[in-house]
Design a protein around this motif. Structure first.
Motif, short mmCIF file in Angstrom:
data_model
loop_
_atom_site.label_atom_id
_atom_site.label_comp_id
_atom_site.label_asym_id
_atom_site.label_seq_id
_atom_site.Cartn_x
_atom_site.Cartn_y
_atom_site.Cartn_z
N ALA A 20 1.18 -1.42 0.07
CA ALA A 20 -0.02 -0.14 -0.27
C ALA A 20 1.11 1.08 0.08
O ALA A 20 0.72 2.24 1.23
CB ALA A 20 -0.77 0.01 0.89
N GLU A 21 1.64 1.55 -0.87
CA GLU A 21 2.60 2.91 -1.50
C GLU A 21 2.14 3.82 -1.38
O GLU A 21 2.93 5.11 -1.30
CB GLU A 21 2.83 2.81 -2.14
N LYS A 22 0.65 4.31 -1.83
CA LYS A 22 0.14 5.35 -1.51
C LYS A 22 -0.53 5.76 0.07
O LYS A 22 -1.00 7.11 -0.54
CB LYS A 22 -2.03 4.77 -2.10
N VAL A 23 -0.28 4.34 0.91
CA VAL A 23 -0.19 5.48 2.45
C VAL A 23 0.66 6.98 2.18
O VAL A 23 0.30 7.62 2.84
CB VAL A 23 0.04 4.66 3.04
N MET A 136 -8.04 2.72 12.17
CA MET A 136 -6.65 3.34 11.92
C MET A 136 -6.66 2.91 10.56
O MET A 136 -7.07 1.59 9.84
CB MET A 136 -5.58 3.13 12.52
N ILE A 137 -5.98 4.16 9.54
CA ILE A 137 -4.95 3.61 8.50
C ILE A 137 -3.84 3.33 8.49
O ILE A 137 -2.93 4.56 9.15
CB ILE A 137 -6.06 4.75 7.75
N ASP A 138 -3.19 2.26 8.35
CA ASP A 138 -2.34 2.10 8.05
C ASP A 138 -1.76 1.21 7.10
O ASP A 138 -2.74 0.76 5.67
CB ASP A 138 -1.31 1.64 9.25
N ARG A 192 -10.48 2.17 2.57
CA ARG A 192 -10.20 3.21 3.08
C ARG A 192 -9.59 4.22 2.44
O ARG A 192 -8.90 5.27 2.54
CB ARG A 192 -10.32 3.03 4.38
N ILE A 193 -8.10 3.02 2.16
CA ILE A 193 -6.91 3.82 1.38
C ILE A 193 -7.63 4.43 -0.04
O ILE A 193 -7.38 5.61 -0.16
CB ILE A 193 -6.11 3.25 0.81
N GLU A 194 -7.98 3.40 -0.98
CA GLU A 194 -8.88 4.01 -2.87
C GLU A 194 -9.92 5.67 -2.04
O GLU A 194 -10.06 6.41 -2.48
CB GLU A 194 -9.44 3.13 -2.48
N ASN A 195 -10.18 4.92 -1.13
CA ASN A 195 -10.92 6.44 -0.57
C ASN A 195 -9.96 7.91 -0.13
O ASN A 195 -11.09 8.77 -0.30
CB ASN A 195 -11.74 6.25 1.20
#
Length: 364
Positions: A20-23, A136-138, A192-195
């Motif tokens: 998830a490099e978008k993080v 959390m988002i990670d 959630r990352i796409e959001n």
């Protein structure tokens, strides 16, 4: 070969989902969301534990309290105060602190499922494994690592704390809940990352002046006010293209727009990414250059910017020399009013315009 290529593509997709490099690309927005979730989680914890105490204290002869309720209340209050008065200015650390904050809660669940209640099947830790990290988002691999470490610690303590038959039963439940926790977190995290990605892209488009690619007036001024409010020192700079009306009148508005675009790119490329560059309207731009507070350094920077414009090809195709005037007010004080900075910079611009144009005037 087709099956192999499909398998390799699937492996690549799984690898992309886990890393998830978008993080990293949307770290600022993710930190903001983690901060809000952290604040919300601690608030809910305070409300629930206070509710238990308010209901239980009058019925203390029927309701058995243990120290865990009071410990949880105190823990939630401490985390809330840290978030409210410290983390709101240092949100970049929120993800790490989130892990530290969840760890005592997770460890409490592990103890409750082992040494504190060794004769009954574990429930709390199973729920915690599935639920706690959902707040959390990670990157998924980090959350999987955290869940795996918690599950292994529980398994080790369970082995020493519980009878053999109960230990085997709990391990079977642990395996099922562990797989469930990984699946739930992977699905929700990617969504959630796409959001976040969609939100950031939409927000970026709404923040940018479409013609020039710099911040629009509303967003840019808001960001500068935020920096000044947080006592970030720097130079407040107003740049105005000289005799722009003549350019429009002689060569048309389309050519005038192209001049504005080229100058905006020149200004944006000259200052650093952390500086705020916005189009105030028409042919006027504002820059807040962070930590540019020394008079000599500021003068050199602005003179170099003027030289960059003079040496550029802007206007050469029409045989004209395009220039702009600069007014600058240096903000090197602990407390300063935005309106005063703007007014002083505008006054400096007025002096520059009346001093032959194509120059800079600075006030400290």
């Amino acid at each position: 070969m087709d099956h192999l290529s499909k398998f390799l593509r699937r492996l690549g997709h799984w690898r992309e989902s886990l890393l998830a490099e978008k993080v990293d690309l949307y770290k600022e927005e993710i930190c903001n969301r983690n901060y809000n979730n952290f604040l919300g989680l601690t608030t809910v914890g305070i409300i629930i534990t206070c509710g238990i105490l308010l209901v239980g204290l009058p019925l203390s002869e029927y309701f058995t309290f243990n120290k865990q309720v009071f410990v949880l209340l105190g823990f939630c209050i401490i985390l809330y105060l840290i978030a409210k008065f410290y983390l709101h200015k240092k949100k970049k650390y929120i993800t790490l602190i989130f892990y530290f904050a969840l760890s005592p809660v997770m460890f409490m669940g592990i103890l409750m499922g082992t040494f504190l209640d060794s004769q009954v099947p574990s429930i709390t830790i199973m729920v915690f494994l599935c639920v706690l990290t959902l707040f959390m988002i990670d990157k998924p691999w980090r959350i999987f690592f955290y869940i795996s470490c918690s599950a292994m610690l529980y398994a080790v303590l369970c082995y020493y704390a519980k009878p053999k038959e109960l230990f085997i039963s709990d391990m079977m439940h642990l395996l099922a809940f562990y797989c469930l926790a990984l699946g739930i977190n992977l699905l929700t995290l990617n969504e959630r990352i796409e959001n976040v990605e969609s939100f950031v892209k939409y927000k970026s488009k709404s923040e940018i002046d479409l013609m020039t690619g710099v911040y629009n007036r509303e967003v840019g001024l808001h960001k500068i006010k935020h920096l000044i409010y947080n006592r970030i020192k720097g130079s407040f700079i107003i740049l105005d293209i000289d005799d722009f009306k003549k350019i429009n009148d002689h060569f048309g508005h389309m050519y005038g727009d192209s001049v504005i675009k080229e100058i905006s790119q020149l200004i944006k490329g000259y200052f650093s990414e952390e500086d705020i560059v916005l189009r105030m309207g028409g042919d006027e731009f504002i820059v807040y250059s962070i930590n540019l507070i020394e008079m000599d350094e500021c003068r050199k920077e602005l003179e170099d910017l003027l030289d960059s414009l003079r040496s550029s090809a802007i206007g050469h195709d029409k045989g004209i020399c395009v220039s702009f005037s600069i007014g600058c007010a240096i903000n090197d004080k602990e407390e300063v009013d935005f309106n005063r900075l703007y007014r002083e910079s505008d006054q400096c611009l007025y002096v520059a315009k009346n001093s032959g144009k194509g120059c800079c005037v600075i006030k400290k």
